[in-house]
Each structure stands twice: as structure tokens, then as C-alpha cells.
Design a protein around this motif. Sequence first.
Motif, PDB file in Angstrom:
ATOM      1  N   UNK B  46       0.898  -1.190   0.077  1.00 11.86           N
ATOM      2  CA  UNK B  46      -0.095  -0.069   0.090  1.00 11.86           C
ATOM      3  C   UNK B  46       0.823   1.287   0.066  1.00 11.86           C
ATOM      4  N   UNK B  47       1.981   1.180   0.441  1.00  9.14           N
ATOM      5  CA  UNK B  47       2.975   2.328   0.215  1.00  9.14           C
ATOM      6  C   UNK B  47       3.450   2.713   1.650  1.00  9.14           C
ATOM      7  N   UNK B  48       3.495   1.753   2.580  1.00  5.56           N
ATOM      8  CA  UNK B  48       3.630   2.376   4.136  1.00  5.56           C
ATOM      9  C   UNK B  48       5.217   2.655   4.258  1.00  5.56           C
ATOM     10  N   UNK B  49       5.977   1.593   3.658  1.00  2.54           N
ATOM     11  CA  UNK B  49       7.363   1.988   3.871  1.00  2.54           C
ATOM     12  C   UNK B  49       7.838   3.071   2.905  1.00  2.54           C
ATOM     13  N   UNK B  50       7.278   3.283   1.768  1.00  4.63           N
ATOM     14  CA  UNK B  50       7.451   4.567   1.213  1.00  4.63           C
ATOM     15  C   UNK B  50       6.986   5.552   1.818  1.00  4.63           C
ATOM     16  N   UNK B  51       6.098   5.733   2.345  1.00  3.30           N
ATOM     17  CA  UNK B  51       5.665   6.942   3.228  1.00  3.30           C
ATOM     18  C   UNK B  51       6.592   7.342   4.267  1.00  3.30           C
ATOM     19  N   UNK B  52       7.123   6.070   5.099  1.00  2.79           N
ATOM     20  CA  UNK B  52       8.006   6.613   6.132  1.00  2.79           C
ATOM     21  C   UNK B  52       9.654   6.761   5.514  1.00  2.79           C
ATOM     22  N   UNK B  53       9.846   6.296   4.424  1.00  2.00           N
ATOM     23  CA  UNK B  53      11.230   6.886   3.772  1.00  2.00           C
ATOM     24  C   UNK B  53      10.985   8.308   3.581  1.00  2.00           C
ATOM     25  N   UNK B  54       9.768   8.959   3.065  1.00  2.57           N
ATOM     26  CA  UNK B  54       9.781  10.133   2.959  1.00  2.57           C
ATOM     27  C   UNK B  54       9.852  11.018   4.188  1.00  2.57           C
ATOM     28  N   UNK B  55       9.152  10.178   5.394  1.00  2.00           N
ATOM     29  CA  UNK B  55       9.552  11.020   6.673  1.00  2.00           C
ATOM     30  C   UNK B  55      10.642  10.802   7.179  1.00  2.00           C
ATOM     31  N   UNK B  56      11.646   9.956   6.926  1.00  2.00           N
ATOM     32  CA  UNK B  56      12.912   9.666   7.500  1.00  2.00           C
ATOM     33  C   UNK B  56      14.095  10.323   6.486  1.00  2.00           C
ATOM     34  N   UNK B  57      13.506  11.232   5.213  1.00  2.00           N
ATOM     35  CA  UNK B  57      14.431  11.991   4.656  1.00  2.00           C
ATOM     36  C   UNK B  57      15.449  10.930   3.793  1.00  2.00           C
ATOM     37  N   UNK B  58      14.992   9.553   3.401  1.00  2.00           N
ATOM     38  CA  UNK B  58      15.451   8.680   2.702  1.00  2.00           C
ATOM     39  C   UNK B  58      15.187   9.145   1.363  1.00  2.00           C
ATOM     40  N   UNK B 167      10.457   6.811  13.748  1.00  2.00           N
ATOM     41  CA  UNK B 167       9.756   6.062  12.770  1.00  2.00           C
ATOM     42  C   UNK B 167       9.899   4.728  12.807  1.00  2.00           C
ATOM     43  N   UNK B 168       9.007   3.763  12.781  1.00  3.35           N
ATOM     44  CA  UNK B 168       9.374   2.273  13.021  1.00  3.35           C
ATOM     45  C   UNK B 168       8.573   1.508  11.808  1.00  3.35           C
ATOM     46  N   UNK B 169       9.346   0.729  11.198  1.00  2.00           N
ATOM     47  CA  UNK B 169       8.581   0.056  10.264  1.00  2.00           C
ATOM     48  C   UNK B 169       8.376  -1.369  10.415  1.00  2.00           C
ATOM     49  N   UNK B 170       7.305  -1.980  10.958  1.00  2.00           N
ATOM     50  CA  UNK B 170       6.970  -3.108  11.177  1.00  2.00           C
ATOM     51  C   UNK B 170       8.071  -3.612  12.313  1.00  2.00           C
ATOM     52  N   UNK B 171       8.155  -2.877  13.441  1.00  2.00           N
ATOM     53  CA  UNK B 171       9.044  -2.964  14.478  1.00  2.00           C
ATOM     54  C   UNK B 171       8.764  -4.259  15.074  1.00  2.00           C
ATOM     55  N   UNK B 172       7.449  -5.011  15.116  1.00  5.12           N
ATOM     56  CA  UNK B 172       7.223  -6.060  15.884  1.00  5.12           C
ATOM     57  C   UNK B 172       6.977  -7.050  15.273  1.00  5.12           C
ATOM     58  N   UNK B 173       7.356  -7.282  14.008  1.00  4.49           N
ATOM     59  CA  UNK B 173       7.062  -8.129  13.094  1.00  4.49           C
ATOM     60  C   UNK B 173       7.763  -9.518  13.409  1.00  4.49           C
ATOM     61  N   UNK B 198       5.830   7.055  14.939  1.00  4.82           N
ATOM     62  CA  UNK B 198       4.877   6.735  13.856  1.00  4.82           C
ATOM     63  C   UNK B 198       5.208   5.096  13.556  1.00  4.82           C
ATOM     64  N   UNK B 199       4.491   4.285  13.905  1.00  7.10           N
ATOM     65  CA  UNK B 199       4.498   2.848  13.655  1.00  7.10           C
ATOM     66  C   UNK B 199       3.618   2.140  12.638  1.00  7.10           C
ATOM     67  N   UNK B 200       4.589   1.674  11.677  1.00  3.21           N
ATOM     68  CA  UNK B 200       3.684   0.931  10.513  1.00  3.21           C
ATOM     69  C   UNK B 200       3.454  -0.375  11.051  1.00  3.21           C
ATOM     70  N   UNK B 201       2.285  -0.941  10.742  1.00  2.66           N
ATOM     71  CA  UNK B 201       1.988  -2.148  11.091  1.00  2.66           C
ATOM     72  C   UNK B 201       0.824  -2.819  10.435  1.00  2.66           C
ATOM     73  N   UNK B 202       1.176  -4.325  10.291  1.00  2.00           N
ATOM     74  CA  UNK B 202      -0.111  -5.083   9.712  1.00  2.00           C
ATOM     75  C   UNK B 202      -0.875  -5.539  11.057  1.00  2.00           C
ATOM     76  N   UNK B 203      -0.382  -5.302  12.043  1.00  4.25           N
ATOM     77  CA  UNK B 203      -0.795  -6.105  13.291  1.00  4.25           C
ATOM     78  C   UNK B 203      -2.108  -5.188  14.064  1.00  4.25           C
TER      79      UNK B 203
END
Lengths: 314, 254
Positions: B46-58, B167-173, B198-203
Motif C-alpha cells: 500500500x506504500x507504508x514503507x514508501x511513506x516512512x522513507x519520505x518521513x525519515x528523509x531517505x 519512525x518504525x517500520x513493522x517493528x514488532x514483526x 509513527x509505527x507502521x504495522x499490519x498487526x
Amino acid sequence: MKNPPSRPKFGGAGLSGGFSLMRGDRAAQLVPQARLAGPMPWVIAIMVALTVIAAAGGLALNNLAQNARSELSGGATVQIVEALPQERDRQARAALALLAEHPAVASVRRVPDAELERLLEPWLGVGADKEAVPIPALIDLQMRTEATEAQLDSMRRLLADQAPAARIDAQSAWLGPVFSAISSLQWLALALVILLGLTSAAAVWLAARSALGTNRNTIEVVHLLGGTDSQIAQIFQRSVGFDATLGGTVGLALGLVAVLVLGQQFVGLDSGMVAGGGLTWINWLMLAVIPIAGVIIAMLTARLTVTGALRRML
Amino acid sequence: MSKRVGETITFDNVGLRYGTDREVLSDVSFTLYPGSFYFLTGASGAGKTSLLKLLYLAQRPSRGVISMFGTDVITLPRSRLPAFRRRLGVVFQDFRLIPHLSAFDNVALPLRVSGVREADLRKHVTDMLEWVGLAHRTDARPATLSGGEQQRVAIARAVIGRPDMLVADEPTGNVDPEMALKLLRLFEALNRLGTTVVVATHDVHLLKKVPDSLIMRLDKGRLSDPTGALRYPPQRQVTDRDDNAQLGQDGGEF
Ligand SMILES: Nc1ncnc2c1ncn2[C@@H]1O[C@H](COP(=O)(O)OP(=O)(O)OP(=O)(O)O)[C@@H](O)[C@H]1O
Ligand SMILES: [Mg+2]
């Protein structure tokens, strides 16, 4: 639930402060040295050794040419080409007397027949029949300044009456081809030094690039954690500089040993021609600069490669 | 309050495409208020990682405006970005630990980048590793750690500098539910001190565990914001959190 650990005191990691903090020593601690690929120091060592040898050769040739030039430039040779021994002897004496008076002449000396015979022995054999192969009388002239064609002409006119069989030549004239050969060799040595330098730089550049490739992840992570370009470049610069220093030192040692051994061989020759082909202490210093230049090139290429790659990241 | 408003992170009509493909993110607009806790959810891709990349200036967006802590970071010169990155903590989806560094050195990295002295960081790093349950693995290289252990090192590295935004991308995966909860408590504790999380998660179970959290839902690159709460978050809630942080309900010692 236990509290998470407290926050360390930042030296000013805020928007303005965090920047200038990391300089020098600190950068190297970020990650252990990202070493150049295995054979790199050896490649650098070989390149430096070859460059040192080529440069030493060029410098020795230069010294030799300069020595020879200053020795020979004021010299001229008078030959009395006359078949009859008595007439030859008379003309030689007359020429000797006349030339000693000439204002441009510093000293004049008849090369004794015995010395001439010794010089010619290899060609004519021992006890050659002097009548069968007439040997010209030889007079060595040392001029006060470099022998000019005008001076030589005035001497020729001076001798024309009393010693018509006299032929005067500047010594540098018949050494001309030798000088031009030496000068070609010098250019060759210079070209070799430049080519070897370029090749070394290219080798270091490739090594830095491959080190960058294998450490791309590390670079990206440090970059994303807020590492500045110069912090990251410094990590690489240091390790590349370390390897280049190692290689350069080994290369310099190898090159110097080779130069010293070659130098010994030439001293063994002990011919008048090669005398003065040694290296002065300034020359030795110049050779020592080669590996230093190598290290600088290595660190500079490393820096440029890394900052170039970083610039492609946001 | 007005000063804090300047500290927000705002996306305005942000779009992102990789190369010439279709847009991975379209018309994304939101405001992250300081001290808030956000979950970012959405299907895989859906673009979660992409959105976070913008957030952490990558990553730079293809269009739109992103402002961080009151500064437009799109037009900012590159040389000024590291200072912004140092205010962020990031847990990457693939951890991105440095393989030849020990757990300790990985966690210490952000502090060293920021120029914290060795003497000052030793205890903090040790405490942090202890807190994520890795006191016994301090000298271990990432390759010798389990997936969950690596994840905890990654989290420790993200929070060690007490960032302004985490910013955490699936930190509990990769961790069991108990550890997941423990890590979430760590984020909350950080959040109480004013860090925007900001935590991205499926859970979906995780979402319920943080009562005051706001939910950002991405659907095929679009942010659904039916109530407009993401664009214009209720001020009251932010003020509450702010006060909590200042009261220091954990004794002020984080
Ligand atoms: N570097 C890239 N180049 C091209 N396309 C990419 C790149 N990264 C992501 N994408 C595409 O962008 C879309 C969104 O990817 P993204 O990684 O943001 O999804 P995600 O929501 O994080 O998924 P997941 O939950 O599986 O991690 C996907 O269709 C993906 O294929
Ligand atoms: Mg993802």
C-alpha cells in the motif's frame, strides 16, 4: 514496568549544534576500518616501486648529462692529421705554442703518444706499426668559457700557417648524439613516471569504488542516521590512506633497494662516461616524495568517490 | 502552543513515484503533531514503507511539500539534512544493522555520529541493551542474533538518542506477542516524553494496545482521512500529551 534508560547528554545534537561536532578522530570510531580489497596494498607497493625506479633512472640520467655537459662544454680537441712523424711533431709544437697565447684558452696540453697508444690499443693491437697506421697528434684544450664556433674559427685562422694539418673540434660536438640519446631517455623516464602515476591513481580509484560497493549498506545507514558526507568520507579516507601508506612504504623500500643495487653495478663500470650519474640527497628526497604523493592521491580519490556516491543519495 | 505548532511535520499533497511507474503515493496530506502516537496501516504494497522513507528523509517526493519542525525540507540544501536526520529515530523494516559491528557498537552508532563522548555513551548503550533484554548479547554480531534479537537491537539504536520523532517500520514483526507489547511500551514511554511516534504495522491487535493513538490508513497509495483528523488533528489531545510529558509521570527520568 521498568523505565527505559535515560538519555545521554548530547553535545548539541539539535538542528544547529550537531554539525561541527564530529571531526577528526571521532569519525574513525563510527565503524571499524573498511579495508581496501586484499591485494590493494600490494598493487600500490608494486606501482610505487616501479615509479621510484623510473624516477631514479631519470634523475641519474639528468645528473649524468649535466656533469658531462659542464665538463665537456669548455673542452676542445686539436688533431694534427699528418702522416710524416717529424712534420706532425713540428706542427704539434707550433700549435701548442700558438694556442697557449690565445686569450680564450685556459689551458692546453699535448696528449702524450704513450697515452694515445694506450687509448688506441684495443683497436690497433699492441705494438702496432706506427708507420703503417699514422696516429694523429692530439692536443687537449680547455677554454675559459663554453667553446663557441667563433672562437674555434679564430683558432683555425691562427693555426692555418704554422700547422695546416690541424683540425679543431669542440668536444661537445662529437658528444651531441650522446646527449640527445640521454635526453630521449630522460623523456622516456618522465613518461614512465607519469604513466605509472596515472595507473596507480586508477588502481586506487577502482579499489576505493569496490570498497564503497561492499560497504554501501554501512554508508547508507550512517547517512540515514545523520552522518555528514565528510564524516562518512573520512571513514573511507582513513582506511584507504592506511592501506596506501602500507603499500607505499613497502614499494619505496623495494624501489630503493633496486636503485641501490643498480647504482652499485654502474659504479663497478667506473667508466668516465657514467661518472656523475649518482643521485644527490635532493634526488633521494624526491624519490621519498613518491609514496607520499601516492597516499595523497589514494585518499583524495577515496574522498571523491565516496562524496560522489553520497551526492546521489538525498 | 504556537512554538509547538512550528515543530510539527506536515505533508501537503505529496506524491511519490519510483522511476516512471505509476504513483506509489498520491495526494498524501497530513500533519503530525508533536507528542502524538500514530499507527500507519494498510495492505502489503500500500506504500507504508514508501511513506516512512519520505518521513525519515531517505527519499524525495515527486511532488508536494514536506515540512519538518517548521522547515520546508524539500528545498533545503543537502548539507542541512543530517541535522534533521539526527532528530529522528528509525527502525527499518529490514533492520539495516551494520554486520561487522557488535550489538553495542550498532546501538552506539547514532550517539557517535552526533559526537557524544565515549565515556558518556557507554552506560547509556549498556542500559538500553539491557532494557531490550540483550544485556548478555552486547558483543554479538548481528549475524549471530535471532531475527527478534536483531529487531530489538534495531529498536535500541532508533531510540537511544531520544529522538524528536520515532519512525518504525513493522517493528514488532519478528517478536512474540509478549515482546511486541514490551517494545510498544518502550515506544509509549518515549512518546510520553514528547517524541512523536509513527509505527507502521499490519498487526491490528497492536492498534488497540495504545489507547490514544491515531490511525493513518493507506489504501493503494492514498491516505484515507474521512474525518479530516489527520490534516487537522484535535488540539486538545496534543495539549494533553504535552502536559503529561512536562509533568513527567515516570518521575522525569526516561
Ligand atoms: N525502490 C522501489 N522501486 C520501485 N518500486 C518500489 C520501490 N519500493 C517500493 N516500490 C513499490 O511501491 C509500492 C509500495 O511499496 P512499499 O514498500 O511502500 O509497501 P508497504 O506498504 O511497505 O508494503 P509491506 O507491508 O509489504 O512492507 C509497491 O508496489 C512496491 O512494489
Ligand atoms: Mg513495508
